[in-house]
Scaffold this active site. Structure first.
Site, PDB file in Angstrom:
ATOM      1  N   LYS A   1       0.814  -1.208   0.000  1.00 18.33           N
ATOM      2  CA  LYS A   1       0.000   0.000   0.000  1.00 18.33           C
ATOM      3  C   LYS A   1       0.858   1.273   0.000  1.00 18.33           C
ATOM      4  O   LYS A   1       0.366   2.343  -0.309  1.00 18.33           O
ATOM      5  CB  LYS A   1      -0.970   0.010   1.184  1.00 18.33           C
ATOM      6  CG  LYS A   1      -2.070  -1.033   1.027  1.00 18.33           C
ATOM      7  CD  LYS A   1      -3.186  -0.863   2.037  1.00 18.33           C
ATOM      8  CE  LYS A   1      -4.320  -1.842   1.768  1.00 18.33           C
ATOM      9  NZ  LYS A   1      -4.012  -3.216   2.245  1.00 18.33           N
TER      10      LYS A   1
HETATM   11  C1  LIG Z   1      -4.709  -4.341   1.721  1.00 14.32           C
HETATM   12  C2  LIG Z   1      -3.978  -5.642   1.742  1.00 14.32           C
HETATM   13  C3  LIG Z   1      -4.345  -6.728   0.901  1.00 14.32           C
HETATM   14  C4  LIG Z   1      -5.561  -6.677   0.016  1.00 14.32           C
HETATM   15  O1  LIG Z   1      -5.394  -5.831  -1.098  1.00 14.32           O
HETATM   16  P1  LIG Z   1      -6.669  -5.360  -1.935  1.00 14.32           P
HETATM   17  O2  LIG Z   1      -6.145  -4.393  -2.939  1.00 14.32           O
HETATM   18  O3  LIG Z   1      -7.615  -4.732  -0.948  1.00 14.32           O
HETATM   19  O4  LIG Z   1      -7.261  -6.583  -2.560  1.00 14.32           O
HETATM   20  C5  LIG Z   1      -3.558  -7.874   0.913  1.00 14.32           C
HETATM   21  N1  LIG Z   1      -2.504  -7.973   1.746  1.00 14.32           N
HETATM   22  C6  LIG Z   1      -2.123  -6.973   2.564  1.00 14.32           C
HETATM   23  C7  LIG Z   1      -0.952  -7.178   3.453  1.00 14.32           C
HETATM   24  C8  LIG Z   1      -2.849  -5.768   2.590  1.00 14.32           C
HETATM   25  O5  LIG Z   1      -2.470  -4.790   3.429  1.00 14.32           O
END
Ligand SMILES: *Cc1c(COP(=O)(O)O)cnc(C)c1O
Length: 430
Positions: free
Chosen positions: A107
């Site tokens: 993210k």
């Molecule tokens: C947010 C997140 C996900 C999921 O990603 P999406 O784009 O919401 O499908 C998977 N793994 C981790 C560690 C995350 O922080």
């Protein structure tokens, strides 16, 4: 290039307004009117192109001149200024490690890109912009770090006391500066409800400029394409099967978008935990959102994945086309934990629970498709999840940034689940 709403009621908008609005009034999601095509030469030369240049070339058509090229290039450079290694685990399976950024999760890429776009678009505003985020762990850290020290922006984070991991809590509470962290006596849903109430409070909005840095914002969604290109840059052989641990489906949707733009990928796998709305949809063609259930891979505990409509939109809402490119499986906690133990024992590689779901889904797929090879996204570093040590007895080597965090003092304000208290804090930021 413009953006339309997937609900097709709200008007088309520019990139700038899509970023500033976040979500169209009709509650659809913004989607580009055209998906750009990269020329074949670009894909053939990937290995020779620096990451920041790849990022710039991929995002430029989406921004459509609304940020000057030199500024956009600088934003791209800052967004991807860490490693994205593709690491082989077995003969057939590699992992794209997306945890080398400031908060050790994928993210970081979207949050860094979005914060810089918002800063650019609000540079002429006299008043400060306040970003309000509720987090269950990963999102808040990435958003706070992405906006840390960004001029003209204040960040207020709400997290549920006692319900995030130790490392996540340090990432949320040690930044200081323009980041204020509120530790709520309540759960994640309470945090989210308070944040939503603030964003919907028109009296408050007339005094302070609030925004949500929501995960559905195009400036968080689109840059996630970058690292799929970085993966292919390091890949040798026939196009890979790519397995993506999925919750809200933004990450997967951006990978499929990259593929439509020309990135060679054999197949995508939506790797889910017990929250299996999409897995069931691909089996039955019935889309039935439900309440989320808690699992080991808690950042994927989503019962109504908001970005899935973007995946439908990419395929023109044609179920057969979608089904040809995308498979989905749900992996239980028991199998997730067993996968973490097995992979550690057999290869020494330490998976976090989200990556383990991705690994398992890919390994199972390759059993039925023995001529292919593939990669899965390791979406966060194992040290962020206390369960890793409980399951395999170690986190492995601690990244230097975590050692540094442990030397810092936690600063947070405890707060009852009380909207007026939040309102006062927000007003104090002007
Ligand atoms: C947010 C997140 C996900 C999921 O990603 P999406 O784009 O919401 O499908 C998977 N793994 C981790 C560690 C995350 O922080």
């Amino acid at each position: 290039m413009h953006y339309f709403s997937t609900n097709r009621v709200s008007p088309h908008v520019s990139f700038r307004n899509a970023v500033l609005n976040g979500q169209p009034d009709d509650k659809g999601l913004y989607f580009p009117t055209v998906i750009p095509r990269l020329d074949d030469g670009f894909i053939d030369r990937l290995a020779d192109i620096p990451n920041e240049q790849i990022a710039f070339d991929v995002i430029r058509p989406y921004v459509a001149g609304e940020i000057p090229d030199d500024t956009l290039f600088e934003i791209c450079r800052e967004t991807v200024n860490f490693e994205f290694p593709l690491v082989p685990i077995t003969d057939k399976i590699s992992t794209l490690e997306l945890f080398h950024g400031p908060t050790l999760a994928f993210k970081d890429v979207g949050a860094r890109f979005m914060s810089r776009c918002l800063q650019h678009f609000s540079r002429d505003n006299k008043e400060k912009t306040i970003v309000v985020v509720a987090t269950s762990g990963d999102t808040g850290g990435a958003v706070a770090a992405g906006f840390h020290n960004v001029e003209g922006i204040e960040v207020v984070i709400l997290y549920p006391k006692g319900k995030v991991s130790k490392v996540q809590e340090l990432q949320l509470t040690t930044l200081g500066g323009n980041v204020t962290t509120l530790e709520l006596h309540g759960n994640f849903d309470d945090c989210q409800a308070l944040a939503k109430q603030a964003l919907a409070d028109s009296d408050l909005q007339s005094q302070v400029h609030l925004t949500s840095a929501n995960s559905i914002n195009v400036a968080r969604w689109l840059p996630q394409q970058f690292y799929y290109f970085f993966a292919l840059k390091q890949w040798q052989g026939e196009p890979p099967v790519i397995s993506v641990p999925s919750g809200n489906f933004g990450n997967l949707a951006s990978g499929i978008l990259a593929h439509i733009s020309g990135l060679p990928v054999k197949k995508f796998i939506a790797a889910c935990n017990a929250n299996d709305v999409v897995t069931r949809f691909l089996e039955t063609q019935n889309y039935e959102p439900h309440d989320s259930v808690a699992t080991l891979s808690n950042a994927m505990d989503v019962g109504a994945p908001s970005n899935f409509v973007r995946i439908l939109e990419i395929f023109g809402n044609k179920f057969v086309d979608l089904k040809e490119k995308l498979e989905s499986v749900s992996i239980s906690d028991e199998v997730t934990a067993q996968t973490m133990r097995d992979v550690y024992k057999e290869t020494g590689y330490i998976l976090d629970p989200h990556g383990a779901v991705g690994y398992r889904a890919l390994a199972d797929h390759l059993e039925t498709d023995p001529d292919s090879r593939g990669l899965f996204l390791e979406t966060a570093h194992p040290v962020k999840f206390d369960s890793v040590r409980e399951i395999i007895g170690t986190f492995g080597a601690t990244p230097p940034s975590v050692d540094e965090l442990r030397t810092k003092a936690k600063v947070s304000t405890e707060m009852d689940n009380d909207y007026d208290a939040l309102r006062q804090i927000l007003l104090s930021k002007i």
